[in-house]
Enzyme design. Structure first.
Site, mmCIF file in Angstrom:
data_model
loop_
_atom_site.group_PDB
_atom_site.id
_atom_site.type_symbol
_atom_site.label_atom_id
_atom_site.label_comp_id
_atom_site.label_asym_id
_atom_site.label_seq_id
_atom_site.Cartn_x
_atom_site.Cartn_y
_atom_site.Cartn_z
ATOM 1 C CB SER A 17 35.039 28.168 48.125
ATOM 2 O OG SER A 17 35.482 28.326 49.459
ATOM 3 N N GLY A 74 37.689 30.762 51.509
ATOM 4 C CA GLY A 74 38.608 29.799 52.112
ATOM 5 C C GLY A 74 37.926 28.707 52.922
ATOM 6 C CG HIS A 81 40.328 40.331 50.237
ATOM 7 N ND1 HIS A 81 40.243 39.597 51.400
ATOM 8 C CD2 HIS A 81 40.133 39.455 49.219
ATOM 9 C CE1 HIS A 81 40.011 38.329 51.087
ATOM 10 N NE2 HIS A 81 39.941 38.213 49.777
ATOM 11 N N GLY A 120 41.124 32.686 45.391
ATOM 12 C CA GLY A 120 42.212 32.610 46.364
ATOM 13 C C GLY A 120 42.950 31.288 46.223
ATOM 14 N N GLY A 121 42.596 30.327 47.064
ATOM 15 C CA GLY A 121 43.316 29.044 47.151
ATOM 16 C C GLY A 121 43.604 28.402 45.808
ATOM 17 C CD GLU A 133 41.683 36.965 53.434
ATOM 18 O OE1 GLU A 133 42.726 37.316 52.847
ATOM 19 O OE2 GLU A 133 41.050 35.918 53.120
ATOM 20 C CD GLU A 154 36.580 37.861 47.169
ATOM 21 O OE1 GLU A 154 37.073 36.946 46.509
ATOM 22 O OE2 GLU A 154 37.208 38.490 48.045
ATOM 23 C CG ASN A 209 43.792 37.631 46.917
ATOM 24 O OD1 ASN A 209 44.968 37.933 47.175
ATOM 25 N ND2 ASN A 209 42.803 37.820 47.789
ATOM 26 C CD1 TRP A 210 48.246 34.137 43.283
ATOM 27 C CD2 TRP A 210 50.436 34.611 43.348
ATOM 28 N NE1 TRP A 210 48.758 33.909 42.029
ATOM 29 C CE2 TRP A 210 50.115 34.196 42.039
ATOM 30 C CE3 TRP A 210 51.763 34.960 43.627
ATOM 31 C CZ2 TRP A 210 51.052 34.114 41.018
ATOM 32 C CZ3 TRP A 210 52.700 34.887 42.611
ATOM 33 C CH2 TRP A 210 52.353 34.471 41.321
ATOM 34 C CE LYS A 211 42.577 35.031 49.948
ATOM 35 N NZ LYS A 211 41.478 34.490 50.739
HETATM 36 P P1 PGA Z 1 39.211 31.537 48.226
HETATM 37 O O1 PGA Z 1 39.520 33.080 48.427
HETATM 38 O O2 PGA Z 1 39.063 31.310 46.751
HETATM 39 O O3 PGA Z 1 40.388 30.809 48.814
HETATM 40 O O4 PGA Z 1 37.938 31.242 48.959
HETATM 41 C C1 PGA Z 1 38.897 34.052 47.640
HETATM 42 C C2 PGA Z 1 39.377 35.423 48.050
HETATM 43 O O5 PGA Z 1 39.574 35.665 49.242
HETATM 44 O O6 PGA Z 1 39.564 36.307 47.201
#
Ligand code: PGA
Length: 253
Positions: free
Chosen positions: A216, A176, A98, A237-238, A100, A170, A9-11
Site C-alpha cells: 500500500s 493491496g 512475491h 502494486g496498485g 502472492e 512486504e 509491480n503491475w501484477k
Molecule cells: P500494493 O502491492 O502496493 O497494491 O499493496 C504491493 C505489492 O504487492 O508488491
C-alpha cells in the site's frame, strides 16, 4: 551509497494499449519532473515485457523486470518462462517470491533459492520478496519468519552474489489492503533485515543492499516511508498503475 529504487509491480493487470499509455506517460512525467538518481523498474506481465523494454530502451533510469520465472534452464515445462528467455529480450530484473506467488502458487523458500540462483547465473537482478502475514505478526513471529525467508532463500549465496540482490520487505497484511506499516514499523523491520545481512556478510554488503518497502505504498505516504534510514525505495502494486501517483512516488525518493 546504495541505489534508491521505485519498482512498479503491475501484477495481472492492463491490456496492451493501457500498458503502452502508462509507459509513455510515465517516461514523460518522470523525465520532466524528476532529476534525481533513483532507478525506476517496471514489472509488467510477460506478454508486454518486450514492448515495455522497447519503449524504455536507451533511457538509463528505466529498467524492466519480470514478475516471476522458472528455476530450470529450459525444456519441457509448458507455460513457463526461463531466465535466458528474459535476458534475450533485454529484461534486467526479476521479482522472486512475491507473497502472492508464495500464497497462491505454493512457492517456498527452497524453490525461491533456486530461482535466485538461476537469475544470478544469467545476470538478472532478483528482487527477493519477504514478509510476514497478519497471523504471524500477531503471534510475535515477525523476526522468526523473516529470518527463515532470508536465510533459506538467499544465505546460501556468496557475499559477492548476495551483493547483486535487491530485497523487498512486504508485510502481507499491507498488500493491496490500504493498510501500510507505519514508517516506524517498517524502519524497525528494515533495520532488523540489514542487521541480519551484516551478521552474515559483514557491514559493507549490508550497507550496500537496497531494501525496498512494499504494501500500500502511495503518493501520500511515500515521502515519510522513504525518509527512513533503512528504506531505500518501494515495490509498488496498485499505485504503479497510475502514472500521476507513480511519478509522485518516484519524486519522493
Ligand atoms: P500494493 O502491492 O502496493 O497494491 O499493496 C504491493 C505489492 O504487492 O508488491
Amino acid at each position: 551509497m546504495r541505489n534508491k529504487i521505485a519498482a512498479g509491480n503491475w501484477k495481472m493487470n492492463l491490456n496492451l494499449e493501457q500498458a503502452q499509455s502508462l509507459v509513455s506517460e510515465l517516461v514523460n512525467m518522470v523525465t520532466d519532473e524528476y532529476n534525481g538518481k533513483a532507478q525506476v523498474i517496471l514489472a509488467p506481465s510477460f506478454p508486454y515485457l518486450s514492448t515495455v523494454q522497447f519503449m524504455i530502451k536507451g533511457n538509463s533510469r528505466f529498467h524492466v523486470a519480470a514478475q516471476n520465472l522458472h528455476q530450470a534452464e529450459g525444456g519441457a515445462y509448458t507455460g513457463e518462462v526461463s531466465a535466458t528467455m528474459l535476458t534475450s529480450i533485454g529484461v534486467t530484473h526479476c521479482i522472486v517470491g512475491h507473497s502472492e506467488r508464495r500464497q497462491y502458487f505454493g512457492e517456498d523458500n527452497a524453490l525461491l533459492a533456486q530461482k535466485i540462483d538461476v537469475c544470478l547465473k544469467h545476470k538478472l537482478t532478483p528482487i527477493y520478496c519477504i514478509g510476514e502475514t497478519l497471523d504471524e505478526r500477531e503471534a510475535g513471529k515477525v523476526e522468526e519468519v523473516l529470518r527463515e525467508q532470508i536465510e533459506k532463500g538467499s544465505f546460501h549465496l556468496s557475499a559477492d552474489e548476495f551483493g547483486k540482490l535487491i530485497l523487498a520487505y512486504e508485510p502481507v497484511w499491507a498488500i493491496g489492503t490500504g493498510k501500510t506499516a507505519s514508517p516506524e514499523q517498517a524502519q524497525e523491520v528494515h533495520a532488523f533485515i540489514r542487521n541480519l545481512i551484516s551478521q552474515k556478510y559483514g557491514s559493507t554488503v549490508a550497507e550496500n543492499c537496497s531494501i525496498l518497502y512494499g504494501g500500500s505504498v502511495g503518493a501520500k505516504n511515500a515521502t515519510e516511508l522513504f525518509s527512513q534510514a533503512d528504506i531505500d525505495g518501494g515495490l509498488v502494486g496498485g499505485a504503479s498503475l497510475k502514472s500521476r501517483d507513480f511519478t509522485d512516488i518516484v519524486k519522493a525518493l
